[in-house]
Write a protein that holds these residues in place. Structure first.
Motif: not given
Length: 126
Positions: A102-116
């Motif tokens: 996956l891209s680093q951007s996808q990882i970052k977005t997944w973590f943001q969404n998971r924190r929410m």
């Protein structure tokens, strides 16, 4: 009498003519700079956010990047990493991106969404 650069007279005259010319340029037509196309992905994403989307009218999502469907193995690894630490570090983000393809951007977005999601879950439990 010569109008000095950025004098009240010059400013009043330039605002009436919509001028973008420099002070002291007599008789030169003032033109707005040509539109610059979005060259970087960040510029294109910003332009897409500004443009209106008519999803309700058309009944489907606007064209663009489709939603990423994570595999069970990817989700398992992402969840494991999230349990260890809710905020991902740069090294771990690079590692996960390489391991999960996956891209680093996808990882970052997944973590943001998971924190929410985690925040909503903990607030609902109260």
């Amino acid at each position: 009498m010569e109008k000095g650069p950025f004098s009240v007279e010059w400013l009043a005259q330039s605002s009436r003519s919509g001028g973008r010319g420099m002070p002291g340029e007599k008789g030169s037509p003032s033109q707005a700079p040509p539109s610059v196309p979005a060259d970087t992905p960040r510029d294109r994403e910003a332009a897409e956010r500004r443009s209106p989307r008519h999803e309700a009218e058309s009944g489907c999502a606007a064209p663009g990047r489709s939603r990423t469907k994570f595999s069970a193995a990817q989700l398992q690894e992402l969840e494991r990493s999230f349990r260890e630490q809710r905020y991902i570090r740069a090294g771990e983000k690079r590692r996960l991106a390489a391991v999960l393809n996956l891209s680093q951007s996808q990882i970052k977005t997944w973590f943001q969404n998971r924190r929410m999601k985690f925040k909503r879950q903990t607030q609902d439990a109260r």
